[in-house]
Design a protein around this motif. Structure first.
Motif, short mmCIF file in Angstrom:
data_model
loop_
_atom_site.label_atom_id
_atom_site.label_comp_id
_atom_site.label_asym_id
_atom_site.label_seq_id
_atom_site.Cartn_x
_atom_site.Cartn_y
_atom_site.Cartn_z
N THR A 1 44.91 35.55 41.10
CA THR A 1 44.19 36.23 39.96
C THR A 1 45.35 36.79 39.33
OG1 THR A 1 42.04 36.10 40.87
CG2 THR A 1 42.61 37.56 39.05
N ALA A 2 45.92 37.84 39.95
CA ALA A 2 46.92 38.75 39.47
C ALA A 2 48.16 37.95 38.81
CB ALA A 2 47.31 39.69 40.43
N ARG A 3 48.69 37.01 39.75
CA ARG A 3 49.83 36.21 39.17
C ARG A 3 49.51 35.52 37.95
NH1 ARG A 3 52.12 31.37 42.75
NH2 ARG A 3 50.14 30.40 41.93
N ASP A 4 48.30 34.53 37.85
CA ASP A 4 48.01 34.07 36.66
C ASP A 4 47.87 34.95 35.52
OD1 ASP A 4 48.15 31.75 38.52
OD2 ASP A 4 46.27 31.26 38.10
N SER A 5 47.22 36.06 35.61
CA SER A 5 47.05 36.94 34.64
C SER A 5 48.31 37.60 34.01
CB SER A 5 46.20 38.48 35.13
OG SER A 5 44.87 37.64 35.44
N TYR B 1 47.85 46.03 30.12
CA TYR B 1 47.53 44.93 31.34
C TYR B 1 48.54 44.18 32.25
CZ TYR B 1 42.80 45.84 28.90
OH TYR B 1 41.62 46.05 28.30
N HIS B 2 49.39 44.04 31.36
CA HIS B 2 50.65 43.32 32.18
C HIS B 2 50.94 44.12 33.39
CE1 HIS B 2 54.93 42.11 32.70
NE2 HIS B 2 54.41 41.12 32.43
N SER B 3 51.44 45.60 33.16
CA SER B 3 51.67 46.39 34.11
C SER B 3 50.74 46.42 35.48
CB SER B 3 52.14 47.82 33.79
OG SER B 3 52.82 47.80 32.85
N GLN B 4 49.36 46.67 34.95
CA GLN B 4 48.36 46.49 36.16
C GLN B 4 48.34 45.14 36.81
OE1 GLN B 4 44.77 47.33 33.82
NE2 GLN B 4 44.96 49.50 33.98
N ALA B 5 48.58 44.11 36.16
CA ALA B 5 48.76 42.80 36.86
C ALA B 5 49.91 42.67 37.88
CB ALA B 5 48.66 41.56 35.88
N GLN B 6 50.95 43.19 37.25
CA GLN B 6 52.09 43.11 38.09
C GLN B 6 51.85 44.01 39.49
OE1 GLN B 6 55.07 44.58 35.42
NE2 GLN B 6 56.14 42.79 35.87
N ALA B 7 51.26 45.17 39.32
CA ALA B 7 50.96 45.93 40.23
C ALA B 7 49.86 45.32 41.44
CB ALA B 7 50.34 47.20 40.03
N ILE B 8 48.92 44.79 41.16
CA ILE B 8 47.99 44.11 41.83
C ILE B 8 48.72 42.82 42.39
CG2 ILE B 8 45.69 42.90 41.81
CD1 ILE B 8 44.96 44.55 39.59
N GLU B 9 49.46 42.12 41.81
CA GLU B 9 49.92 41.11 42.36
C GLU B 9 50.85 41.39 43.63
OE1 GLU B 9 53.28 37.46 40.68
OE2 GLU B 9 52.85 39.15 39.54
N LYS B 10 51.90 42.60 43.27
CA LYS B 10 52.63 43.02 44.60
C LYS B 10 51.66 43.42 45.68
CE LYS B 10 56.41 44.37 46.22
NZ LYS B 10 56.00 45.17 47.56
N GLN C 1 40.53 34.89 28.65
CA GLN C 1 41.24 34.12 29.81
C GLN C 1 41.38 35.04 30.82
OE1 GLN C 1 41.96 30.93 29.60
NE2 GLN C 1 42.88 31.11 31.65
N ALA C 2 41.70 36.37 30.81
CA ALA C 2 41.73 37.26 32.12
C ALA C 2 40.57 37.41 32.63
CB ALA C 2 42.28 38.52 31.54
N GLU C 3 39.33 37.47 31.74
CA GLU C 3 37.91 37.58 32.32
C GLU C 3 37.41 36.19 32.87
OE1 GLU C 3 34.44 39.47 33.30
OE2 GLU C 3 36.36 40.39 32.37
N TYR C 4 38.08 35.13 32.60
CA TYR C 4 37.89 33.88 33.23
C TYR C 4 38.34 33.97 34.67
CZ TYR C 4 38.58 28.97 34.47
OH TYR C 4 38.64 27.85 35.36
N LEU C 5 39.77 34.44 34.86
CA LEU C 5 40.42 34.51 36.08
C LEU C 5 39.58 35.43 37.03
CD1 LEU C 5 44.07 34.42 34.83
CD2 LEU C 5 42.99 32.45 35.89
N ARG C 6 39.19 36.51 36.28
CA ARG C 6 38.51 37.45 37.44
C ARG C 6 37.35 36.75 37.88
NH1 ARG C 6 34.55 41.03 37.39
NH2 ARG C 6 33.85 40.64 35.20
N THR C 7 36.76 35.97 36.90
CA THR C 7 35.17 35.47 37.59
C THR C 7 35.56 34.33 38.15
OG1 THR C 7 34.62 35.86 35.08
CG2 THR C 7 33.19 34.22 36.42
N VAL C 8 36.69 33.52 38.18
CA VAL C 8 37.03 32.81 39.26
C VAL C 8 36.98 33.41 40.71
CG1 VAL C 8 38.63 30.78 39.82
CG2 VAL C 8 37.73 31.08 37.54
N ASN C 9 37.96 34.43 40.51
CA ASN C 9 38.10 35.28 41.82
C ASN C 9 36.88 35.56 42.28
OD1 ASN C 9 39.91 36.98 43.71
ND2 ASN C 9 38.71 38.44 42.68
N ASP C 10 35.94 36.15 41.42
CA ASP C 10 34.67 36.62 41.89
C ASP C 10 33.89 35.47 42.51
OD1 ASP C 10 35.41 39.31 41.34
OD2 ASP C 10 34.12 39.09 39.30
#
Length: 450
Positions: free
Chosen positions: A160-164, A211-220, A425-434
């Motif tokens: 999710t984080a990588r795709d975001s 949002y990009h910085s947050q996604a990078q942190a969650i990805e790591k 699109q980010a909400e879609y990815l989050r919903t797929v994760n959920d």
């Protein structure tokens, strides 16, 4: 020749990280984690400890050997055959060599006992120990389910984080192009862009950067968590096999089917059954403590004082110089009545408490299944709607950028289109994760470990 060697070294240096890289899919990550997780190994050792308790309980039916040997002092003999150190009979002796006529004395007392009948003590304690083993085995299954959930959470979270991040980088690139166009227009002062256009795009740029910085942190963080769970180590080069996050298949079956499966498969239900069995056996064992143990065996003793001679006289017994051995059959009580009654009451109360816990579990587990099932259905419907919304948002973004390039659209509208697409699109990815995690939770709720 030197150039060839240098080329080989360079090629080896480039290929080395690639050779050490490890790519795993979700199933492989789960398998690796189940083998590596120390929490599971801890639970497995507690199972072995429970097995040792069973061996201990059953071992009480074997031979019981008791022995005591010591070295002491034998006092001087007075009276009888000996008077004032002088022989008054036919068997000579001498006291000493210690002061006061004391001499060395070695003594051994021993017994070898075999229980014949314990009024159910061994059987009941053994049954309680078997129930305890089953409870600990259930703990292993629960720990395994926890690990599977952790792996799925890290795996799906990473995707999710990588795709975001990729999404935001794509939108960021398009926004940068629009910003560059506005800056050129403002510099050329051709009237195609206004200062407010720049501010609108810069505001959108700041939001996307956050949002990009947050996604990078969650990805790591998610990838590091996956490395930790699989046991490869934080310094390992680990990648995932999936190219993108996709929804898993919708579980087949009705809510009633899932609830019935949960009652049959959940480790907690098996634990409660085993716990009830163990508690009932423990209550019976505590009650049997009020009864004696019947036994047979051999008891004996031997005493030796080096300064004394053996008296071969059936009417004379020297406790410091003798030997004896005899088979025995006996009955032994070992209880304190008030303490025994208290232990029975305690065991009975714990049995009743577990009975109420079982009643709650029988009602609570179907609720957990229902909760997970309804969450799966809700997010499955939501992600279908969001997929359509994200597709429409992307079309809006592309159309707005095209109109902006042609001078037909304002920058603030382009900024709105970019932000709306990115957020949808980010909400879609989050919903797929959920949704994927809800499916995982449903699997766990019905007792599946994978």
């Amino acid at each position: 020749m030197k150039k060839s060697l240098i080329s080989l070294f360079v090629a080896a240096a480039i290929a080395s990280p690639l050779a050490n890289a490890q790519t795993v899919n979700l199933a492989e990550a789960v398998t690796m984690s189940l083998s590596a997780d120390p929490r599971i190994k801890e639970r497995e050792q507690l199972v072995e400890s429970a097995r040792a308790l069973l061996d201990e309980a059953q071992g009480n039916n074997g031979l019981r050997i008791s022995a005591n040997v010591f070295v002491g002092l034998a006092p001087a003999v007075s009276g009888g055959f000996y008077q004032n150190g002088a022989t008054s009979g036919t068997t000579p002796r001498s006291d000493g060599p210690f002061p006061g006529g004391l001499s060395d004395w070695t003594s051994l007392q021993f017994s070898i006992i075999k229980p014949l009948y314990t009024f159910g003590k061994i059987e009941h304690y053994s049954e309680a120990a078997k129930g305890n083993i089953d409870v600990k085995r259930g703990d292993v299954r629960i720990s395994q389910a926890d690990t599977v959930m952790d792996v799925k959470r890290a795996y799906y979270g990473y995707l999710t984080a990588r795709d975001s991040r990729r999404l935001l980088e794509d939108v960021q690139g398009k926004l940068n192009d629009a910003l560059s166009r506005v800056l050129r227009n403002l510099k050329a002062d051709n009237g195609e862009s206004k200062q407010s256009d720049l501010y609108a795009l810069q505001a959108a740029n700041g939001m996307l950067a956050k949002y990009h910085s947050q996604a990078q942190a969650i990805e790591k963080i998610s990838l590091d968590g996956l490395k930790l769970l699989t046991g490869v180590g934080l310094d390992a080069n680990l990648t995932v096999a999936d190219d993108s996050l996709t929804p898993v298949a919708l579980p087949k079956g009705s809510l009633t089917d899932f609830e019935n499966t949960a009652v049959a498969n959940r480790p907690e239900m098996a634990q409660l059954e085993a716990g009830m069995r163990a508690r009932r056996a423990l209550v019976a064992a505590k009650k049997s403590e009020n009864y004696p143990n019947l036994y047979a065996g051999v008891i004996g003793q031997a005493n030796y004082a080096s300064r004394r001679d053996t008296l071969n006289n059936p009417y004379v017994y020297d406790p410091f110089n003798n030997a004896g051995l005899t088979p025995v059959v006996g009955m032994k009580w070992d209880m304190v009545q008030d303490v025994s009654n208290a232990q029975i009451a305690q065991a009975q109360a714990e049995l009743e408490a577990l009975n109420y816990k079982t009643q709650f579990a029988q009602a609570g587990i179907p609720f957990q299944v229902s909760e997970a099932y309804n969450q799966v259905q809700a997010n499955y419907d939501a992600l279908k709607q969001l997929a359509d919304g994200a597709a429409a948002g992307r079309r809006w973004m592309i159309a707005s950028l095209a109109d902006f390039s042609a001078g037909l659209e304002k920058a603030d509208k382009v900024a709105d289109a970019l932000k709306t697409y990115a957020l949808t699109q980010a909400e879609y990815l989050r919903t797929v994760n959920d949704y994927n995690m809800d499916v995982a939770q449903l699997s766990r709720a019905i007792g599946e470990t994978n």
